[in-house]
Design a protein around this motif. Sequence first.
Motif, mmCIF file in Angstrom:
data_model
loop_
_atom_site.group_PDB
_atom_site.id
_atom_site.type_symbol
_atom_site.label_atom_id
_atom_site.label_comp_id
_atom_site.label_asym_id
_atom_site.label_seq_id
_atom_site.Cartn_x
_atom_site.Cartn_y
_atom_site.Cartn_z
ATOM 1 N N ARG A 38 19.668 79.082 53.846
ATOM 2 C CA ARG A 38 20.739 78.974 52.821
ATOM 3 C C ARG A 38 20.174 78.109 51.595
ATOM 4 N NH1 ARG A 38 25.400 81.560 52.798
ATOM 5 N NH2 ARG A 38 26.421 80.046 51.640
ATOM 6 N N HIS A 47 24.902 79.663 46.584
ATOM 7 C CA HIS A 47 24.015 79.904 47.648
ATOM 8 C C HIS A 47 24.218 81.019 48.316
ATOM 9 C CE1 HIS A 47 24.346 75.349 47.065
ATOM 10 N NE2 HIS A 47 23.285 75.392 47.766
ATOM 11 N N GLU A 49 21.533 83.532 51.545
ATOM 12 C CA GLU A 49 20.545 83.671 52.523
ATOM 13 C C GLU A 49 19.186 83.992 51.753
ATOM 14 O OE1 GLU A 49 21.436 86.047 55.928
ATOM 15 O OE2 GLU A 49 22.415 84.394 56.875
#
Length: 54
Positions: A38, A47, A49
Amino acid sequence: MARDVVRPLVRMRSVAGTGVTYVTRKNRRNDPNRLVLRKYDPVVRRHVELREER
């Protein structure tokens, strides 16, 4: 030379579809599968993945 075999450079691409990439190293002995982290995506300003692409 052996350093490049154990810890190769990998490119991490955002799953948000913005095209943002990070470049990092990973240890193949500890993480043989694809890496998922992340990290901050400046395009969507949050944020998300990032998954390893090969």
